[in-house]
Design a protein around this motif. Structure first.
Motif, PDB file in Angstrom:
ATOM      1  N   ALA B  80      -7.293   5.681 -15.610  1.00 43.40           N
ATOM      2  CA  ALA B  80      -8.385   6.898 -15.001  1.00 43.40           C
ATOM      3  C   ALA B  80      -9.245   6.259 -13.844  1.00 43.40           C
ATOM      4  CB  ALA B  80      -9.323   7.288 -15.981  1.00 43.40           C
ATOM      5  N   ALA B  83      -6.864   5.663 -10.837  1.00 43.39           N
ATOM      6  CA  ALA B  83      -6.385   7.125 -10.100  1.00 43.39           C
ATOM      7  C   ALA B  83      -7.345   7.440  -9.278  1.00 43.39           C
ATOM      8  CB  ALA B  83      -5.843   7.791 -11.212  1.00 43.39           C
ATOM      9  N   HIS B  86      -8.221   5.604  -6.215  1.00 45.74           N
ATOM     10  CA  HIS B  86      -6.921   5.652  -5.115  1.00 45.74           C
ATOM     11  C   HIS B  86      -7.009   7.301  -4.452  1.00 45.74           C
ATOM     12  CE1 HIS B  86      -4.830   2.050  -6.363  1.00 45.74           C
ATOM     13  NE2 HIS B  86      -5.547   1.494  -5.661  1.00 45.74           N
ATOM     14  N   ASN B  87      -7.593   8.076  -5.377  1.00 42.15           N
ATOM     15  CA  ASN B  87      -7.605   9.301  -4.738  1.00 42.15           C
ATOM     16  C   ASN B  87      -8.771   9.707  -3.765  1.00 42.15           C
ATOM     17  OD1 ASN B  87      -5.438  10.559  -6.475  1.00 42.15           O
ATOM     18  ND2 ASN B  87      -6.700  11.498  -7.840  1.00 42.15           N
ATOM     19  N   MET B  90      -7.654   7.677  -0.670  1.00 36.22           N
ATOM     20  CA  MET B  90      -6.441   8.243   0.050  1.00 36.22           C
ATOM     21  C   MET B  90      -7.251   9.415   0.938  1.00 36.22           C
ATOM     22  SD  MET B  90      -3.241   8.367  -1.954  1.00 36.22           S
ATOM     23  CE  MET B  90      -3.627   7.050  -2.562  1.00 36.22           C
ATOM     24  N   ILE B 121       0.494  -3.587   7.380  1.00 36.76           N
ATOM     25  CA  ILE B 121       0.915  -2.593   6.384  1.00 36.76           C
ATOM     26  C   ILE B 121      -0.194  -1.733   6.222  1.00 36.76           C
ATOM     27  CG2 ILE B 121       2.072  -1.629   4.487  1.00 36.76           C
ATOM     28  CD1 ILE B 121       4.015  -3.740   4.763  1.00 36.76           C
ATOM     29  N   TRP B 124      -1.856  -0.061   9.108  1.00 37.77           N
ATOM     30  CA  TRP B 124      -1.096   1.138   9.364  1.00 37.77           C
ATOM     31  C   TRP B 124      -1.495   2.211   8.446  1.00 37.77           C
ATOM     32  CZ3 TRP B 124       0.083   2.559  13.889  1.00 37.77           C
ATOM     33  CH2 TRP B 124       0.710   1.726  15.045  1.00 37.77           C
ATOM     34  N   ASP B 125      -1.326   1.839   7.200  1.00 40.16           N
ATOM     35  CA  ASP B 125      -1.793   2.733   5.994  1.00 40.16           C
ATOM     36  C   ASP B 125      -2.903   3.485   6.508  1.00 40.16           C
ATOM     37  OD1 ASP B 125      -1.355   3.857   3.519  1.00 40.16           O
ATOM     38  OD2 ASP B 125      -3.202   2.913   2.888  1.00 40.16           O
ATOM     39  N   ILE B 128      -2.732   5.946   9.300  1.00 41.00           N
ATOM     40  CA  ILE B 128      -1.996   7.137   8.919  1.00 41.00           C
ATOM     41  C   ILE B 128      -2.546   8.210   7.972  1.00 41.00           C
ATOM     42  CG2 ILE B 128       0.050   7.842   7.308  1.00 41.00           C
ATOM     43  CD1 ILE B 128       1.474   5.245   8.447  1.00 41.00           C
ATOM     44  N   ARG B 129      -3.406   7.628   7.242  1.00 33.91           N
ATOM     45  CA  ARG B 129      -4.359   8.189   6.296  1.00 33.91           C
ATOM     46  C   ARG B 129      -5.529   9.014   6.955  1.00 33.91           C
ATOM     47  NH1 ARG B 129      -2.442   8.066   1.704  1.00 33.91           N
ATOM     48  NH2 ARG B 129      -1.425   6.222   0.763  1.00 33.91           N
TER      49      ARG B 129
END
Lengths: 224, 224
Positions: B80, B83, B86-87, B90, B121, B124-125, B128-129
């Motif tokens: 939990a 998640a 990361h949410n 993100m 990486i 770039w991530d 991109i986000r």
């Protein structure tokens, strides 16, 4: 008397195969969007080959795709692919009748669990993203037993539940890992006819295409 | 003549410190939501201690929080937390004026890059986000040089750009890793007064609190 219901997760509670395919497709689309100079259908062919050679859990699929296409500075494309892949994987949804079904089973006094290969954090992660974690008492995973779903695995589940086989129903889509070992130790088993393993013979006590009548089916098992 | 603009990312292009704090808070809230039996403020205290002991990039913060509180079956809470973390991570957003600023700089003929510690990486991530990857030619990262942002790092950047220092401006929030090494090899430098490193002396050519006048400032550097 049936008390414990054990659910497989992938292609039983949500269409995991479909989501995995969509996630891969979205990843390749993202590579094209950030400027990789290769046609989408060519990338798809390459990725298919990579998945066949390595297995589908190999964590560097997109690195490998870039390597095969001799991309000199792959970081941008890998980052785009991984972000799109995870975004898709993160928006997984259960089969539509699942949440209501789980609630009904709980209201009828059953204890719910999942029984899957893999590790516990990954399985809880799926249940949380599917929005159904609250309904489950626990997840049983192969990593804790050191044995993929098998007779040994289900014996360990019985021990942890302090239950006898006749108190348990295993519900899943795969004959080899869900139905046969559960039946072998004397549990009830319900085969879910969904996803790529939908077809084939079964020794399950019942077959369902969805869960709309699951409560009646579970209640009828004891009277057979 | 100035041609190349190098941007730091964290706390320069987006409020990374704020997002990291929010991500951690959301992670602990998620642990409570799925039923960990510990008060939120207690979890916060524990996590703070864990972050101080391990460093902030340690990947198992929430495992450690569970261990300290002697949680017997931690998988549900760790899943939990991760998640929710990361949410949040993100859904990062750039400082509001950033996308328009990058577009304006591109329209004025400048080439844009990022210069950061870490690996390509991951950078770039972030771009991109943040929805701004398209504006950047390339990312320069310490992992490729084997040296955190320093004189050696910036010399390597010059070599890769085939540029002389006077053609470059480094733009960042940190005096030690953004401003001083860039100035030492003769680049221009602009200090961004944002985030936890906002204060303190500087040897930069200019200071900004946001990027609203950045085009005029860059143009004025050459006439100083």
């Amino acid at each position: 008397m049936i008390k414990h219901l054990l659910f497989d997760i992938d292609d039983t509670l949500f269409p995991s195969t479909e989501f995995a395919e969509l996630a891969r497709k979205n990843a390749l689309r993202a590579m094209v969007e950030v400027g990789i100079n290769i046609e989408l259908h060519e990338l798809e062919r390459t990725l298919e080959k990579v998945i066949k050679e390595k297995n589908s859990n190999y964590p560097k699929h997109f690195d490998e795709v870039c390597r095969i296409h001799k991309i000199k500075k792959p970081a941008r494309y890998i980052a785009a692919a991984v972000a799109a892949y995870h975004n898709t994987k993160m928006s997984i949804l259960p089969y539509p009748e699942i949440p209501r079904m789980l609630l009904t089973l709980r209201e009828n006094g059953y204890k719910l669990y999942t029984a899957t290969n893999g590790n516990a954090i990954k399985q809880w992660d799926k249940l949380i993203r599917l929005g159904i974690a609250l309904y489950f008492e626990d997840v049983f995973v192969s990593d804790e037993v050191g044995e993929e779903k098998s007779v040994i695995f289900f014996k360990d589940v019985l021990k942890k539940l302090k239950a006898i086989p006749e108190e348990c129903v295993m519900i899943g889509d795969r004959e080899d890992s869900d139905i046969i070992p559960a039946k072998k130790i004397g549990m009830y088993a319900i085969r879910v006819r969904r996803g790529k393993y939908a077809k084939g013979k079964t020794c399950a006590d019942a077959n369902v295409r969805d869960f709309s009548n699951i409560l009646e089916i579970i209640k009828s098992l004891e009277n057979k």
